[in-house]
Design an enzyme around this catalytic site. Structure first.
Site, PDB file in Angstrom:
ATOM      1  N   ARG A 313      -3.337   9.515   1.921  1.00  0.00           N
ATOM      2  CA  ARG A 313      -2.495   8.328   2.137  1.00  0.00           C
ATOM      3  C   ARG A 313      -1.128   8.524   1.493  1.00  0.00           C
ATOM      4  O   ARG A 313      -0.110   8.087   2.034  1.00  0.00           O
ATOM      5  CB  ARG A 313      -3.206   7.090   1.574  1.00  0.00           C
ATOM      6  N   ILE A 345       3.084  -0.446   5.098  1.00  0.00           N
ATOM      7  CA  ILE A 345       1.790   0.178   5.364  1.00  0.00           C
ATOM      8  C   ILE A 345       0.743  -0.783   4.815  1.00  0.00           C
ATOM      9  O   ILE A 345       0.808  -1.183   3.648  1.00  0.00           O
ATOM     10  CB  ILE A 345       1.705   1.579   4.734  1.00  0.00           C
ATOM     11  N   SER A 346      -0.162  -1.220   5.666  1.00  0.00           N
ATOM     12  CA  SER A 346      -1.097  -2.291   5.310  1.00  0.00           C
ATOM     13  C   SER A 346      -2.020  -1.877   4.174  1.00  0.00           C
ATOM     14  O   SER A 346      -2.250  -0.680   3.926  1.00  0.00           O
ATOM     15  CB  SER A 346      -1.936  -2.690   6.526  1.00  0.00           C
ATOM     16  N   ALA A 347      -2.583  -2.875   3.500  1.00  0.00           N
ATOM     17  CA  ALA A 347      -3.575  -2.615   2.463  1.00  0.00           C
ATOM     18  C   ALA A 347      -4.745  -1.836   3.060  1.00  0.00           C
ATOM     19  O   ALA A 347      -5.122  -2.050   4.217  1.00  0.00           O
ATOM     20  CB  ALA A 347      -4.060  -3.929   1.864  1.00  0.00           C
TER      21      ALA A 347
END
Length: 683
Positions: A313, A345-347
């Protein structure tokens, strides 16, 4: 404090109250840790990190406190339990007294430090103080680290210069004078004193034969518990223990064994936080992230789990520190001229939830709206495999360029980022087996449905009314569509396209920072609403009680359907504003008036509860508050939190007229689509 005739402090037996506490997203966030720590300010407590939550032990029962944190959504629930201290592991009853004293002294600082940098380095320094005061020489200390390492996974150690740097940094930590640490945070001196006192007490108990376990074994057990409180991942604990052993027993020319403890502070101490870093950090962080998401239920499918475990990530977040890249939080990547976040960028839990909803398979062609950094698209690329293809779209060239660069560096050969409007799709590469939106929409992009292959699936985060939105997974059902999955979520809205979801943030005048989310379909007087909280209020309590663990999710959904303008988020604080949660409240809007949710605590024969109330402001705030209250009572009587979960159907174009439901409140008509909610009443 009283002392016995051996000059050992007398610790009165305490029956610790015990609860297992769970948190949103399956992990203890820094904000939740801060809230819990603040709530426990007036009593002694200690904790253990376990099963992605906390095992909390307090001097006095704190059921009401935890219930309040549930209502504020800082925690998701708690379960009462029985505390069973590891008395033998800590050397017997007197050794357990020592342990409780240091547990409590350290927990006060360790809990609010959750997620902060340098926790491992501080922990090593504190443990080194305890080991020194216990009277151990450097080789005996090395045996403590060895026993600690034996209880942790094996490590793949660095070699050459990397090994020398790591061992040298660890040596500086274990030999430094912790009490003279430069720029220490408040409370550090007390923590050092507590660990020193614990070491002296254990030394005395061992000398008098009053420990039922070896001193070094007891100290190794303290190391495990201290690292747990600090939130240090198991792999980092293993690496740290291995380095501690190396400091004592290494025989390389560049890493001489110390023969005495240093009493001088090290001027380089503030830089130590970045020096003792295991080379396996990204691997461990990936594994830890996947484990958390599996434990919380967000990850279930083996292929998706594997994609998370094998995707870095942090490589899709250049410039973001390693720890932040793997936290349970969205990471902003672009802001507008007003400082508002317009891309992120989403959780991780949201990414996992949507991928489970999408169910992408090998060989699929997938269209994604919202490229951002390319992270989600790369996960999709792994799911569809070499025989599949992913097209990811964004409306900003800089985001598209950045996503393509990240994807190329990650070795993705079946993923391409393109400059395009996600709501218009990419018809030249249609049909798609799966279409996923990682941005929010106010309506269904109807033209995009024609680009979906027979048997395909659309995952779309869509607002229902106001701020209430859910991530829908739609599949065709004849001429209409049905949901196969629906999850609560919030996404950054679409922009620069044919299906923009434009909202206006209304800052409230006066003291504080309260602001109100409004959307284009809501019929409101935004100028009047800026000063509405300065008008007289009408407060009504509903008699509707929520208890520990009861969600607001279904009440919000019902109110979004039943109230003309749905519900709007109203975060912030100001004098006189009494919202139902610490972050703010949800509000009903009508013209120049609003009414928002409040709450009050109480207790009855069934235990602690929170009664829902409403506070109205504006020219017809009293009438709006009365209607708000009526709808809450209607929900409680007919549905509440015990009704079956609802299903959803959707149609566009001429097919919209075919969707009907008995209760007209559960029909939501939008410009391009109709959504109906099939919600059985409770039995």
């Amino acid at each position: 404090m009283a002392f016995d005739d051996e000059n050992l402090p007398i610790t009165h037996d305490t029956t610790w109250w015990h609860a297992s506490v769970a948190f949103p997203g399956g992990a203890v966030s820094p904000a939740a840790a801060q809230a819990l720590s603040a709530a426990l300010h007036d009593q002694r407590f200690h904790f253990l990190r376990k099963d992605a939550g906390l095992r909390l032990r307090t001097e006095r029962p704190c059921a009401a406190l935890l219930d309040r944190l549930v209502a504020e959504q800082q925690i998701t629930g708690w379960i009462r339990g029985i505390y069973e201290p590891e008395t033998e592991a800590f050397g017997g009853p007197e050794g357990m007294d020592v342990a409780h004293a240091v547990f409590c002294a350290d927990s006060r600082s360790a809990l609010p430090e959750t997620g902060s940098s340098g926790t491992r380095e501080r922990c090593v320094m504190l443990l080194s103080v305890m080991i020194r005061e216990a009277g151990l020489d450097p080789f005996e200390a090395g045996d403590v680290w060895s026993q600690f390492a034996a209880l942790r996974p094996s490590v793949d150690p660095p070699a050459g210069p990397a090994l020398d740097r790591s061992v040298a940094a660890m040596r500086r930590l274990v030999n430094a004078d912790a009490a003279r640490r430069p720029d220490a945070e408040p409370g550090w001196t007390d923590r050092v004193a507590a660990f020193a006192d614990a070491g002296r007490r254990l030394r005395r108990l061992a000398a008098d034969g009053r420990l039922i376990r070896g001193l070094r074994a007891v100290l190794a057990h303290h190391a495990i518990f201290a690292c747990n409180r600090a939130g240090i991942p198991v792999a980092e604990q293993a690496a740290t223990a291995w380095l501690g052993r190396q400091v004592a027993f290494s025989t390389t020319a560049d890493t001489p064994v110390p023969t005495r403890w240093s009493a001088s502070p090290d001027p380089d101490l503030p830089r130590m936080e970045i020096t003792v870093t295991p080379v396996t950090d990204p691997v461990e962080l990936r594994a830890s992230l996947a484990n958390r998401l599996q434990e919380s239920g967000h990850l279930r499918t083996p292929a998706i789990i594997d994609a998370f475990r094998t995707t870095d990530r942090h490589e899709f977040l250049p410039g973001v520190d390693l720890e932040s890249a793997y936290k349970e939080d969205a990471v902003p990547i672009k802001h507008d001229e007003h400082g508002e976040m317009i891309s992120c960028i989403s959780a991780p839990s949201i990414v996992a939830t949507q991928l489970e909803q999408l169910d992408a398979r090998p060989g699929h062609t997938v269209l994604e709206a919202g490229a951002a950094t390319g992270y989600n698209a790369h996960l999709l690329g792994k799911l569809v495999g070499p025989s599949g293809q992913v097209w990811t779209l964004d409306v900003d060239q800089d985001l598209v360029d950045g996503a393509n660069k990240n994807l190329a560096q990650a070795g993705a050969t079946n993923v391409t980022a393109v400059l395009a409007d996600g709501a218009a799709g990419l018809p030249e590469h249609a049909p798609y087996d799966r279409i996923q939106f990682t941005v929010g929409a106010g309506d269904v992009p109807a033209k995009l449905l024609d680009q979906l292959a027979p048997g395909g699936r659309l995952v779309l985060p869509m607002r229902i009314r106001g701020s209430i939105s859910r991530s829908f997974a739609f599949e065709r059902d004849g001429d209409t569509w049905r949901t196969v999955s629906c999850e609560m979520c919030t996404f950054i809205p679409l922009r620069k396209g044919v299906c923009d979801d434009i909202y206006t943030l209304v800052p409230m005048a006066g003291d504080g920072n309260v602001r109100l989310e409004t959307f284009s379909e809501q019929e409101v007087d935004r100028d009047a609403l800026r000063t509405v909280l300065d008008t007289p209020q009408t407060k009504i309590f509903t008699g509707v009680k929520l208890r520990q663990g009861d969600p607001f999710e279904w009440l919000y959904l019902y109110l979004a359907c039943a109230l003309p303008n749905g519900l709007s988020r109203m975060p912030g604080s100001r004098p006189g504003f009494t919202p139902h949660f610490g972050w703010g409240s949800m509000a009903a809007l009508d013209g120049d008036s609003l009414a928002y949710l409040t709450i009050r605590e109480g207790a009855d024969d069934a235990g602690r509860f929170w009664e829902i109330g409403v506070i109205g402001h504006g020219s017809h705030g009293a009438d709006l508050a009365d209607r708000f209250v009526t709808e809450i009572r209607t929900w409680d009587e007919g549905w509440g939190n015990t009704a079956p979960e609802p299903g959803f159907r959707m149609a566009v174009g001429d097919a919209r007229g075919r969707l009907t439901v008995a209760d007209p409140r559960f029909v939501i008509d939008k410009a391009h689509s109709r959504l109906v909610v099939d919600w059985p009443r409770k039995g």
